[in-house]
Design an enzyme around this catalytic site. Structure first.
Site, mmCIF file in Angstrom:
data_model
loop_
_atom_site.group_PDB
_atom_site.id
_atom_site.type_symbol
_atom_site.label_atom_id
_atom_site.label_comp_id
_atom_site.label_asym_id
_atom_site.label_seq_id
_atom_site.Cartn_x
_atom_site.Cartn_y
_atom_site.Cartn_z
ATOM 1 N N LYS A 34 0.839 -1.210 0.000
ATOM 2 C CA LYS A 34 0.000 0.000 0.000
ATOM 3 C C LYS A 34 0.869 1.254 0.000
ATOM 4 C CE LYS A 34 -1.709 1.604 4.049
ATOM 5 N NZ LYS A 34 -1.431 3.006 4.374
ATOM 6 N N ASN A 35 1.883 1.263 0.853
ATOM 7 C CA ASN A 35 2.650 2.501 1.025
ATOM 8 C C ASN A 35 3.649 2.774 -0.097
ATOM 9 O OD1 ASN A 35 1.142 2.968 3.246
ATOM 10 N ND2 ASN A 35 2.750 2.525 4.746
ATOM 11 N N ARG B 227 -8.697 -0.610 4.563
ATOM 12 C CA ARG B 227 -7.825 0.421 3.994
ATOM 13 C C ARG B 227 -6.483 -0.165 3.575
ATOM 14 N NH1 ARG B 227 -7.159 5.698 7.373
ATOM 15 N NH2 ARG B 227 -5.979 6.050 5.478
ATOM 16 N N ARG C 62 0.874 14.526 13.630
ATOM 17 C CA ARG C 62 1.343 14.389 12.249
ATOM 18 C C ARG C 62 1.387 15.714 11.472
ATOM 19 N NH1 ARG C 62 -1.037 8.918 9.770
ATOM 20 N NH2 ARG C 62 0.901 8.933 8.602
ATOM 21 N N CYS D 221 -4.548 12.861 13.171
ATOM 22 C CA CYS D 221 -5.230 11.586 12.975
ATOM 23 C C CYS D 221 -5.052 10.774 14.240
ATOM 24 C CB CYS D 221 -4.703 10.842 11.758
ATOM 25 S SG CYS D 221 -3.143 10.059 12.031
ATOM 26 N N ASP E 105 4.902 0.483 11.879
ATOM 27 C CA ASP E 105 3.705 -0.162 11.318
ATOM 28 C C ASP E 105 3.592 -1.643 11.698
ATOM 29 O OD1 ASP E 105 3.027 2.240 10.202
ATOM 30 O OD2 ASP E 105 3.611 1.726 8.154
HETATM 31 C C1 EPZ Z 1 4.377 6.982 6.447
HETATM 32 O O1 EPZ Z 1 3.596 8.029 7.018
HETATM 33 C C2 EPZ Z 1 3.453 5.799 6.313
HETATM 34 N N1 EPZ Z 1 2.353 6.136 5.432
HETATM 35 C C3 EPZ Z 1 2.941 5.372 7.669
HETATM 36 O O2 EPZ Z 1 2.150 4.217 7.512
HETATM 37 C C4 EPZ Z 1 4.140 5.032 8.555
HETATM 38 O O3 EPZ Z 1 3.680 4.717 9.850
HETATM 39 C C5 EPZ Z 1 5.103 6.217 8.615
HETATM 40 O O4 EPZ Z 1 5.474 6.625 7.283
HETATM 41 C C6 EPZ Z 1 6.364 5.914 9.389
HETATM 42 O O5 EPZ Z 1 7.024 4.815 8.837
HETATM 43 C C7 EPZ Z 1 2.457 5.913 4.136
HETATM 44 O O6 EPZ Z 1 3.493 5.507 3.616
HETATM 45 C C8 EPZ Z 1 1.258 6.179 3.292
HETATM 46 P P1 EPZ Z 1 6.473 10.279 8.535
HETATM 47 P P2 EPZ Z 1 4.177 9.514 7.055
HETATM 48 O O7 EPZ Z 1 6.372 11.574 7.824
HETATM 49 O O8 EPZ Z 1 4.958 9.756 5.838
HETATM 50 C C9 EPZ Z 1 6.850 13.514 12.010
HETATM 51 C C10 EPZ Z 1 0.238 2.887 7.813
HETATM 52 O O9 EPZ Z 1 -0.288 2.318 8.814
HETATM 53 N N2 EPZ Z 1 6.713 14.544 10.970
HETATM 54 O O10 EPZ Z 1 7.645 9.403 8.257
HETATM 55 O O11 EPZ Z 1 3.028 10.411 7.332
HETATM 56 C C11 EPZ Z 1 5.577 12.705 12.199
HETATM 57 O O12 EPZ Z 1 4.650 13.369 13.017
HETATM 58 C C12 EPZ Z 1 0.760 4.297 7.885
HETATM 59 O O13 EPZ Z 1 0.327 2.340 6.709
HETATM 60 C C13 EPZ Z 1 6.928 15.869 11.293
HETATM 61 O O14 EPZ Z 1 7.235 16.204 12.439
HETATM 62 O O15 EPZ Z 1 5.124 9.442 8.314
HETATM 63 C C14 EPZ Z 1 6.128 11.444 12.803
HETATM 64 O O16 EPZ Z 1 6.347 11.623 14.171
HETATM 65 C C15 EPZ Z 1 0.423 4.977 9.168
HETATM 66 N N3 EPZ Z 1 6.789 16.818 10.310
HETATM 67 C C16 EPZ Z 1 7.480 11.267 12.099
HETATM 68 O O17 EPZ Z 1 7.806 12.572 11.588
HETATM 69 C C17 EPZ Z 1 6.465 16.484 9.025
HETATM 70 O O18 EPZ Z 1 6.365 17.390 8.185
HETATM 71 C C18 EPZ Z 1 7.495 10.285 10.952
HETATM 72 O O19 EPZ Z 1 6.397 10.551 10.092
HETATM 73 C C19 EPZ Z 1 6.262 15.124 8.698
HETATM 74 C C20 EPZ Z 1 6.400 14.172 9.698
#
Ligand code: EPZ
Length: 430
Positions: free
Chosen positions: A22-23, A408, A131, A126, A316
């Site tokens: 998915k990702n 999802r 996030r 969320c 995840d």
């Molecule tokens: C991706 O989300 C995945 N989603 C998530 O999978 C996964 O849990 C996550 O990466 C971490 O591996 C998809 O690929 C569609 P991040 P993403 O930006 O990109 C902080 C699932 O269950 N952050 O790597 O949104 C954030 O709050 C989903 O399939 C900032 O501070 O995650 C978090 O603490 C859920 N500022 C950390 O970084 C930003 O601008 C990592 O988030 C962006 C993120």
């Protein structure tokens, strides 16, 4: 709303075909916005999130066709989708759509790079945490985008196109890396992205972008070099195997015992999880195109893990590992370092008889001798599937509510588990 009923206590034996990730599928679909030519994606999982993103892309003007069944296919290998963004009809991604799936925010970079403007709703918080999107915006500003926030929307402009630059992420973010990488393929000159996320899904998107004519080096590392090009072309790409789905079924097999072969699994993307499962006493045999998980009556040992960006233990898979550890012989420690609120499964696992105490970002899981079926509620995608894992081992009947979370991200979950002997059935909404 549909529910899933699981009668626990069945040992799992058999084969499970792993779906496309998915990702990876979601950002690959978004990459179609970067070109006027057709991007063909194979092995796209049939998921609610994929359908929602197709709606979002259609709203931008993307034409799409989906191949029908071909002779000899049994539907286990995902769909083939052709995406064609000959003209971008609308550079706005509205709140009603973006608020339903965070990854749709990633259209921002490609739209800005190709059209010189984009207006994308802020995705909001969320269930698993706040996030924010500051890193996405920082990266696009460094590439020359002018960003304003107006009435809940990010309004980005780059009338003369984006310009390559050095983008240094202060924190690893999967989504911000996707956004920066896709945008920089069409920026003028060279971009260096430092402290990039190294998740295999980013490597898969980068590989597809290269097929589309992008010039990217350093794929798979934390520093990506991109030499911008004037335009990208079409390509044909197959979505890589879902490592999170693989890990999920590995834990399902581990908790019930038995022997399950995960066909198409990429063990090389799961080193940290394989190490943790082996430490827990689960046998894992790896071949080139499959992973065999077995546990034949031996005890489960407790483990200590901390979630980390790739190649660390994936957030995840944290909930699923916790479900497994509820049955281990001793106390496990699980620390969640990526999201601040990703322990909603704890209360629901407790309804099945698990003993878990929380202290800040750390859960202490005291193994119990048995879990007992109950009514439980899905709260997010991975939390829901952790309840399925626990229910497979619980005595009696578990009914999981709010199944749409599972739909999802898990393709044909019931069928895959049933194929290994589990008693899992969907109860349609009354
Ligand atoms: C991706 O989300 C995945 N989603 C998530 O999978 C996964 O849990 C996550 O990466 C971490 O591996 C998809 O690929 C569609 P991040 P993403 O930006 O990109 C902080 C699932 O269950 N952050 O790597 O949104 C954030 O709050 C989903 O399939 C900032 O501070 O995650 C978090 O603490 C859920 N500022 C950390 O970084 C930003 O601008 C990592 O988030 C962006 C993120």
């Amino acid at each position: 709303m549909d529910r899933i009923r699981i009668r626990g206590g069945k040992i799992l034996n058999g084969d499970i075909q792993i779906s496309g990730a998915k990702n990876a599928a979601l950002p690959l679909m978004i990459a179609s916005l970067l070109t006027g030519k057709t991007l063909t994606l194979r092995n796209v999982p049939r998921l609610a999130d994929v359908n929602l993103l197709l709606r979002i892309l259609r709203n931008h003007g993307v034409d799409m066709t989906v191949d029908g069944k071909r002779a000899g296919e049994d539907g286990s290998l995902g769909e083939t989708i052709h995406l064609s963004a000959a003209t971008i009809a609308d550079t706005t991604a509205p709140y009603e759509l973006v608020s339903r799936m965070r990854a749709s925010f990633w259209v921002l970079g490609p739209l800005l790079a190709r059209c010189g403007e984009a207006k994308v709703s802020l995705p909001g918080g969320c269930a698993i945490g706040t996030r924010p999107v500051d890193l996405h915006l920082m990266a696009l500003e460094q590439l020359g985008g002018k960003i304003d926030i107006e009435a809940g929307y990010v309004v980005a402009k780059a009338p003369n196109g984006l310009k390559g630059n050095r983008v240094v992420f202060p924190k690893v973010s999967v989504g911000a890396t996707h956004n920066a990488l896709m945008a920089s393929t069409l920026a003028k000159g060279e971009t260096i992205i430092e402290n990039a996320a190294q998740e295999p899904e980013i490597g898969d998107v980068a590989a597809c972008l290269v097929k589309m004519g992008a010039k990217i080096s350093g794929i798979g590392s934390s520093t990506l070099h991109v030499e911008g090009v004037d335009e990208l072309k079409g390509a044909d790409h197959s979505v890589l195997a879902d490592r999170i789905e693989t890990g999920t079924y590995a834990m399902a097999a581990a908790i019930t015992g038995g022997e399950v072969t995960l066909k198409g699994a990429r063990a090389d993307h799961l080193d940290s999880m394989i190490a943790a499962l082996r430490q827990a006493g689960v046998r894992i045999d790896v071949t080139q195109s499959a992973m065999r998980i077995s546990r034949n009556g031996n005890r489960l040992y407790p483990i200590n893990i901390e979630t980390m960006p790739y190649p660390g233990f994936p957030t995840d898979l944290q909930a699923q590992m916790m479900a497994l550890m509820t049955m281990a012989d001793g106390v496990s420690t699980i620390r969640e370092t990526i999201f601040e609120n990703r322990f909603m499964h704890v209360q629901e696992l407790a309804r099945l008889g698990a003993e878990i105490s929380l202290s800040g970002d750390t859960a202490h899981v005291k193994g119990v001798h048995k879990l007992t079926g109950a009514q439980v509620m899905a709260t997010d995608l991975r939390a829901s599937v952790s309840l399925v894992i626990a229910a497979l081992a619980a005595e009696g009947e578990t009914v999981l509510h709010r199944v749409y979370h599972l739909d999802r991200g898990f393709e044909r979950l019931e069928a895959k588990l049933q194929g290994c002997g589990a008693s899992v059935e969907r109860l349609a909404a009354a």
